[in-house]
Design a protein around this motif. Structure first.
Motif, PDB file in Angstrom:
ATOM      1  N   CYS A   1       0.615  -1.119   0.188  1.00 61.08           N
ATOM      2  CA  CYS A   1      -0.083  -0.047  -0.104  1.00 61.08           C
ATOM      3  C   CYS A   1       1.232   1.357   0.018  1.00 61.08           C
ATOM      4  CB  CYS A   1      -0.974  -0.294   1.300  1.00 61.08           C
ATOM      5  SG  CYS A   1      -0.607   0.626   2.535  1.00 61.08           S
ATOM      6  N   PRO A   2       0.563   2.844  -0.114  1.00 59.38           N
ATOM      7  CA  PRO A   2       1.163   3.402  -0.174  1.00 59.38           C
ATOM      8  C   PRO A   2       1.828   4.222   0.948  1.00 59.38           C
ATOM      9  CG  PRO A   2      -1.275   4.034  -1.203  1.00 59.38           C
ATOM     10  CD  PRO A   2      -1.004   2.573  -0.341  1.00 59.38           C
ATOM     11  N   ARG A   3       2.367   3.037   1.910  1.00 60.86           N
ATOM     12  CA  ARG A   3       2.604   3.292   3.264  1.00 60.86           C
ATOM     13  C   ARG A   3       4.222   3.414   2.886  1.00 60.86           C
ATOM     14  NH1 ARG A   3       0.239   6.806   6.757  1.00 60.86           N
ATOM     15  NH2 ARG A   3      -1.726   6.733   6.772  1.00 60.86           N
ATOM     16  N   GLN A   4       4.245   1.832   2.142  1.00 67.06           N
ATOM     17  CA  GLN A   4       5.596   1.487   1.988  1.00 67.06           C
ATOM     18  C   GLN A   4       6.415   0.801   3.248  1.00 67.06           C
ATOM     19  OE1 GLN A   4       7.031   2.300  -1.903  1.00 67.06           O
ATOM     20  NE2 GLN A   4       5.132   1.842  -2.003  1.00 67.06           N
ATOM     21  N   CYS A   5       6.224   0.891   3.745  1.00 62.25           N
ATOM     22  CA  CYS A   5       6.538   0.783   5.446  1.00 62.25           C
ATOM     23  C   CYS A   5       8.302  -0.523   5.128  1.00 62.25           C
ATOM     24  CB  CYS A   5       5.573  -0.384   5.953  1.00 62.25           C
ATOM     25  SG  CYS A   5       3.704   0.690   6.589  1.00 62.25           S
ATOM     26  N   LYS A   6       7.862  -0.985   4.130  1.00 61.93           N
ATOM     27  CA  LYS A   6       9.154  -1.861   4.086  1.00 61.93           C
ATOM     28  C   LYS A   6       9.935  -2.669   4.705  1.00 61.93           C
ATOM     29  CE  LYS A   6      10.787   0.892   0.263  1.00 61.93           C
ATOM     30  NZ  LYS A   6      11.123   2.423   0.051  1.00 61.93           N
ATOM     31  N   VAL A   7       9.181  -3.340   5.608  1.00 61.26           N
ATOM     32  CA  VAL A   7       8.837  -4.276   6.037  1.00 61.26           C
ATOM     33  C   VAL A   7       8.906  -6.029   5.457  1.00 61.26           C
ATOM     34  CG1 VAL A   7       8.592  -2.374   8.726  1.00 61.26           C
ATOM     35  CG2 VAL A   7       6.879  -4.381   7.443  1.00 61.26           C
ATOM     36  N   ASN A   8       9.620  -6.750   6.428  1.00 56.31           N
ATOM     37  CA  ASN A   8       9.224  -8.657   5.708  1.00 56.31           C
ATOM     38  C   ASN A   8       8.495  -8.835   6.631  1.00 56.31           C
ATOM     39  OD1 ASN A   8      11.449  -8.441   3.560  1.00 56.31           O
ATOM     40  ND2 ASN A   8      12.869  -8.918   5.967  1.00 56.31           N
ATOM     41  N   ARG A   9       7.189  -8.822   6.467  1.00 63.58           N
ATOM     42  CA  ARG A   9       5.966  -9.100   6.749  1.00 63.58           C
ATOM     43  C   ARG A   9       5.365 -11.021   7.333  1.00 63.58           C
ATOM     44  NH1 ARG A   9       1.167  -6.599   4.576  1.00 63.58           N
ATOM     45  NH2 ARG A   9      -0.351  -7.477   5.984  1.00 63.58           N
ATOM     46  N   SER A  10       6.116 -11.486   6.235  1.00 63.38           N
ATOM     47  CA  SER A  10       6.544 -13.303   6.677  1.00 63.38           C
ATOM     48  C   SER A  10       6.941 -13.729   7.882  1.00 63.38           C
ATOM     49  CB  SER A  10       7.214 -13.997   4.662  1.00 63.38           C
ATOM     50  OG  SER A  10       5.510 -13.744   4.195  1.00 63.38           O
ATOM     51  N   GLU A  11       8.008 -12.383   8.003  1.00 63.11           N
ATOM     52  CA  GLU A  11       9.007 -12.621   9.180  1.00 63.11           C
ATOM     53  C   GLU A  11       8.505 -11.697  10.753  1.00 63.11           C
ATOM     54  OE1 GLU A  11      13.138 -11.815   7.714  1.00 63.11           O
ATOM     55  OE2 GLU A  11      13.372 -12.298   5.765  1.00 63.11           O
ATOM     56  N   ASP A  12       7.217 -11.873  10.657  1.00 57.61           N
ATOM     57  CA  ASP A  12       6.864 -10.760  10.928  1.00 57.61           C
ATOM     58  C   ASP A  12       6.758 -10.123  11.554  1.00 57.61           C
ATOM     59  OD1 ASP A  12       4.614 -13.570  11.893  1.00 57.61           O
ATOM     60  OD2 ASP A  12       5.525 -14.383  13.341  1.00 57.61           O
ATOM     61  N   GLN A  13       7.324  -9.247  11.129  1.00 60.52           N
ATOM     62  CA  GLN A  13       8.239  -7.585  10.877  1.00 60.52           C
ATOM     63  C   GLN A  13       6.472  -6.492  10.711  1.00 60.52           C
ATOM     64  OE1 GLN A  13      10.800  -6.699   8.744  1.00 60.52           O
ATOM     65  NE2 GLN A  13      12.238  -8.055   9.451  1.00 60.52           N
ATOM     66  N   ILE A  14       6.135  -5.643  11.622  1.00 62.91           N
ATOM     67  CA  ILE A  14       5.041  -5.326  11.253  1.00 62.91           C
ATOM     68  C   ILE A  14       5.569  -3.463  11.133  1.00 62.91           C
ATOM     69  CG2 ILE A  14       2.771  -4.741  13.267  1.00 62.91           C
ATOM     70  CD1 ILE A  14       3.112  -7.552  12.765  1.00 62.91           C
ATOM     71  N   GLY A  15       4.115  -3.591  10.079  1.00 56.45           N
ATOM     72  CA  GLY A  15       4.555  -2.415   9.757  1.00 56.45           C
ATOM     73  C   GLY A  15       3.043  -1.413  10.240  1.00 56.45           C
ATOM     74  N   PHE A  16       3.368  -0.052   9.326  1.00 59.57           N
ATOM     75  CA  PHE A  16       1.958   0.150  10.384  1.00 59.57           C
ATOM     76  C   PHE A  16       0.758   0.283  10.407  1.00 59.57           C
ATOM     77  CE2 PHE A  16      -1.981   3.848   9.632  1.00 59.57           C
ATOM     78  CZ  PHE A  16      -0.943   4.957  10.615  1.00 59.57           C
ATOM     79  N   CYS A  17      -0.521  -1.092   9.522  1.00 52.97           N
ATOM     80  CA  CYS A  17      -1.314  -1.655   9.816  1.00 52.97           C
ATOM     81  C   CYS A  17      -1.256  -2.268  11.108  1.00 52.97           C
ATOM     82  CB  CYS A  17      -1.498  -2.096   8.399  1.00 52.97           C
ATOM     83  SG  CYS A  17      -0.547  -3.568   8.276  1.00 52.97           S
ATOM     84  N   GLY A  18      -0.095  -2.767  11.021  1.00 58.78           N
ATOM     85  CA  GLY A  18       0.055  -3.723  12.421  1.00 58.78           C
ATOM     86  C   GLY A  18      -0.428  -5.282  12.435  1.00 58.78           C
TER      87      GLY A  18
END
Ligand code: SF4
Length: 291
Positions: A24-41
């Motif tokens: 999404c436009p936030r572009q948090c660049k976290v690795n979600r499949s490694e359980d890293q969490i961005g703005f959406c939580g």
């Protein structure tokens, strides 16, 4: 979670967009499949707060069996007046697998619902598409509704062509300063207008058969006090750059919730006059205003 083997190329591309996350436009660049969490939580697997027929949606979505809603926890917007803050911001719900999500869709169909309505899907769309593919293989035939806050990136939306039948975006603001103050998204207006254009390109104007929506664009616009939602600019945009046949729900249910009391400008309900003025303006522009 590892990527499921059965995914199509499109679903794989969507999954790839989460690692690092550019969904999404936030572009948090976290690795979600490694359980890293961005703005959406939320990590890569969705957290679902509820599944069931909903009779409070627009009548063209409800029918006799209700709209088959699946509410996702977390959100990529930070609206200070959020009416679902326990789901969106406190993220109450249960994490589900792709198989469980597909099963929920099939259960809603068995129950007699009119469609599958994904509520706040943007940040978990890779898992939704994976589950949708599985559910369709197992007999799901209902139209799908992408019920979004409208802060969606073009790259992700382009991958959804063929998966979404009815796009139902919010159009919250047309002013960047207001979007920044109330939703922590100063680029919301330009992102949202571009997203709505892409949605309309994919599905066109809303089509209704026997009283039920089958395909197309249905815009939701919540009237805020003192025209903070930029209602007239939004309506002009729809009439001039999307289609005069756009279907719009001008919503009157704003009430101060969550942290709204710390923002004096939105610490009241809009008046009846403010709401009627927006509805009349939309009708004068030729839009199809839902009642
Ligand atoms: S989907 Fe979530 S993690 Fe990814 S860019 Fe958007 S807010 Fe950030």
């Amino acid at each position: 979670m590892p990527i499921p083997d059965s995914l199509s190329d499109t679903a794989r591309q969507l999954w790839g967009l989460m690692n690092p996350c550019l969904l999404c436009p936030r572009q948090c660049k976290v690795n979600r499949s490694e359980d890293q969490i961005g703005f959406c939580g939320i990590a890569d697997m969705p957290v679902v707060s509820s599944v069931g027929p909903h009779f409070g949606e627009e009548s063209v979505l409800v029918g006799s069996g209700g709209s088959g809603t699946i509410f996702f926890a977390g959100c990529n917007l930070g609206c200070v007046f959020c009416q679902n803050f326990d789901i969106s911001h406190h993220r109450h719900g249960r994490q589900v697998t792709i198989e469980q999500l597909a099963q929920s869709m099939l259960e809603l169909q068995r129950y007699g619902c009119s469609n599958i309505n994904f509520v706040t899907p943007t940040h978990v769309i890779p898992a939704i598409v994976a589950a949708l593919e599985l559910a369709r293989k197992n007999g799901l035939s209902l139209p799908t509704v992408y019920n979004t806050g409208g802060y969606d990136s073009l790259e992700t939306l382009k991958l959804l062509e063929g998966y979404v039948d009815i796009y139902m975006p919010d159009m919250k603001y047309s002013d960047s300063d207001v979007a920044k103050e109330l939703s922590a998204a100063p680029d919301y207006p330009q992102i949202n207008f571009a997203a709505v254009k892409e949605m309309h390109r994919q599905v066109g104007d809303l089509q209704v058969k026997d009283g039920l929506a089958t395909r197309g664009l249905l815009v939701r616009h919540l009237v805020l006090p003192d025209n903070l939602a930029g209602s007239f600019e939004t309506i002009d945009f729809l009439a001039e750059q999307i289609s005069r046949a756009t279907t719009i729900n001008v919503m009157d249910q704003y009430r101060p919730c969550y942290k709204a009391s710390s923002h004096p400008k939105i610490d009241r309900r809009p008046t009846l006059k403010e709401i009627v003025t927006v509805r009349r303006y939309a009708a004068r522009k030729g839009l199809n205003v839902l009642i």
